[in-house]
Design an enzyme around this catalytic site. Structure first.
Site, PDB file in Angstrom:
ATOM      1  N   GLU A 129       0.820  -1.225   0.000  1.00 47.04           N
ATOM      2  CA  GLU A 129       0.000   0.000   0.000  1.00 47.04           C
ATOM      3  C   GLU A 129       0.853   1.274   0.000  1.00 47.04           C
ATOM      4  O   GLU A 129       0.542   2.253  -0.676  1.00 47.04           O
ATOM      5  CB  GLU A 129      -0.921   0.006   1.232  1.00 47.04           C
ATOM      6  CG  GLU A 129      -1.781   1.233   1.374  1.00 47.04           C
ATOM      7  CD  GLU A 129      -2.778   1.391   0.233  1.00 47.04           C
ATOM      8  OE1 GLU A 129      -3.674   0.558   0.126  1.00 47.04           O
ATOM      9  OE2 GLU A 129      -2.633   2.352  -0.553  1.00 47.04           O
ATOM     10  N   LYS A 205       5.205   4.450  -9.769  1.00 50.84           N
ATOM     11  CA  LYS A 205       3.890   4.471  -9.115  1.00 50.84           C
ATOM     12  C   LYS A 205       2.765   4.313 -10.147  1.00 50.84           C
ATOM     13  O   LYS A 205       1.775   3.627  -9.890  1.00 50.84           O
ATOM     14  CB  LYS A 205       3.733   5.766  -8.313  1.00 50.84           C
ATOM     15  CG  LYS A 205       4.687   5.796  -7.106  1.00 50.84           C
ATOM     16  CD  LYS A 205       4.835   7.179  -6.515  1.00 50.84           C
ATOM     17  CE  LYS A 205       5.719   7.182  -5.283  1.00 50.84           C
ATOM     18  NZ  LYS A 205       6.100   8.542  -4.847  1.00 50.84           N
TER      19      LYS A 205
HETATM   20  N1  HSE Z   1      10.376  10.572  -3.129  1.00 48.84           N
HETATM   21  C1  HSE Z   1       9.000  10.223  -3.033  1.00 48.84           C
HETATM   22  C2  HSE Z   1       8.166  11.468  -3.238  1.00 48.84           C
HETATM   23  C3  HSE Z   1       8.719   9.614  -1.700  1.00 48.84           C
HETATM   24  O1  HSE Z   1       8.728  12.572  -3.253  1.00 48.84           O
HETATM   25  O2  HSE Z   1       6.972  11.355  -3.432  1.00 48.84           O
HETATM   26  C4  HSE Z   1       7.402   8.920  -1.603  1.00 48.84           C
HETATM   27  O3  HSE Z   1       7.316   7.832  -2.462  1.00 48.84           O
END
Ligand code: HSE
Length: 427
Positions: A129, A205
């Site tokens: 998650e 993502k």
């Molecule tokens: N480096 C990532 C960001 C951390 O700035 O969103 C969270 O995945």
């Protein structure tokens, strides 16, 4: 109440948050889990560094075997990040029939299919998650609450670092480098912030979100990716003048049976539902055919928000630990892919150029755009302190290959000093 033993790999920003939540909310967590969750071992490569959370020294170790080889540990929480050595550790844990919780987007995006297959073979769970949107429960929503829907699109601001930088550049006129340093200091940025600012983090993502939303694992190579390093104050000022805000968006849409997937900075109207997402906040807009549009909003990075998602996964696994529940969603998620070629994608664009002579530049660019079936919706010309003139063209929706062909021709013309930037407009 029986105890479920947890081992954490990595005591950085997220690891500290997880440990803090497990210690601070122990009572309510145990109640909800229906078992006592016991932090048994914590791996930290640097035992001498100052701890932000008060972990009993007896459970700290700098030897991975003490965590992975501990037969009492039921759940391994991997918070090292990156592929090596995290992948090896996750595989070792799964092979030893330990459940795994990870916040590692790169690992899931690149090796999710083989790791889920290994977890299924071993009859254990792999939960992730926290890999997308930090504390926002977007994975569980897609996997559980929205399964009645055919998902039409997912558009997300899924990188906190770049959103923080773009917000400070727009609202305070701040310089890129200075704000990046602040984001690093606040623990949002990756160890190597190239992953954030060049859009890799957002692409990992988006791969994960698309796999769950569309049942198609999109290879990272098939996601068109652009970061925010080319965005200047000049673009931000023009965007504001034109009624837009610039955001780094991860966009995945169903288009005639194919999936369009891209990560790129985009101008969105100031009244767009994602325009008000500021600082390190993340938001994901999901459109389902039955439910319509939903927006998930919250802290997408940082110690406690990300820790919140990790601990919830530990609790979920604990609730089911005595009766193995197979997560069908993960298996179903990783299917064949059909990704629309970048050359065939369509979008509106903002094109900013420097020309030596305004009238001539206008004529040259307008002709080339017209010859390539690109219709212009607006032109702005601004005289600057220097002799050259900045021209901005906004286009109607164009096919990417036509745009690229036109830009190549424009760059060849001596009347054009430079093509300064080309930014997608997402209406
Ligand atoms: N480096 C990532 C960001 C951390 O700035 O969103 C969270 O995945």
């Amino acid at each position: 109440m029986g105890a479920v033993k947890v081992g954490i790999l990595g005591l950085g920003t997220v690891g500290s948050g997880v440990a803090e939540i497990l210690l601070k909310n122990k009572e309510s967590i145990n109640q909800r889990a229906g078992s006592r969750i016991e932090l048994t071992k914590v791996l930290d490569k640097n035992l001498d560094r100052e701890k932000v959370v008060d972990i009993p020294t007896g459970i700290m170790t700098d030897r991975s075997e003490e965590v992975l080889g501990n037969s009492e540990i039921d759940i391994i929480v991997e918070l090292i990040g990156g592929v090596g050595p995290a992948k090896r550790f996750v595989e070792q844990a799964l092979e030893a029939k330990k459940h795994v919780v990870t916040a590692n987007k790169e690992l899931i995006a690149k090796y999710g299919d083989e790791l889920f297959a290994l977890a299924a073979k071993q009859g254990v769970k792999l939960h992730f998650e926290a890999s997308v949107g930090g504390g926002i429960p977007i994975i569980k929503s897609l996997q559980q609450s929205l399964t009645a829907n055919r998902i039409e699109k997912v558009i997300g601001i899924v990188n906190g670092t770049t959103n923080y930088i773009l917000t400070k550049m727009a609202d305070e006129g701040a310089e890129f480098e200075e704000v990046l340093a602040e984001a690093q200091q606040k623990g949002y940025a990756e160890a190597d912030p190239t992953s954030d600012i060049e859009g890799y983090d957002a692409a990992y993502k988006l791969t994960i979100l698309s796999a769950i939303a569309f049942g198609r694992a999109i290879s990272l190579d098939n996601i068109y990716r652009e970061g925010i390093t080319q965005i200047t104050q000049e673009d931000i000022t023009y965007a504001q003048e034109l009624g837009y805000t610039i955001k780094l968006l991860g966009i995945a849409k169903r288009v005639n049976g194919e999936v369009e997937a891209r990560v790129q900075p985009a101008m969105i109207p100031q009244d767009h539902s994602l325009a008000g997402v500021k600082d390190a906040f993340n938001a994901v807009l999901v459109k389902g055919d039955a439910v319509g549009e939903l927006i998930y909003y919250g802290q997408g990075a940082g110690s406690l928000p990300t820790g919140s998602a990790v601990v919830a996964d530990v609790i979920d696994i604990t609730r089911n630990i005595d009766y193995q529940v197979t997560d069908l969603n993960e298996k179903r998620a990783y299917k064949a892919k059909t990704v629309k070629s970048h050359q065939e994608l369509t979008s509106k664009y903002y094109i900013r150029l420097q020309v030596a002579d305004k009238q001539k530049g206008l004529a040259v660019v307008s002709k080339i755009l017209g010859d390539n079936d690109i219709r212009v919706s607006k032109v702005i010309g601004a005289d600057q302190a220097t002799k050259s003139v900045s021209l901005v063209f906004l286009t109607h929706s164009v096919i990417e290959k036509n745009l690229q062909r036109a830009l190549k021709k424009i760059k060849e013309r001596t009347a054009i000093k430079e093509v300064s930037n080309v930014i997608k407009i997402e209406a």
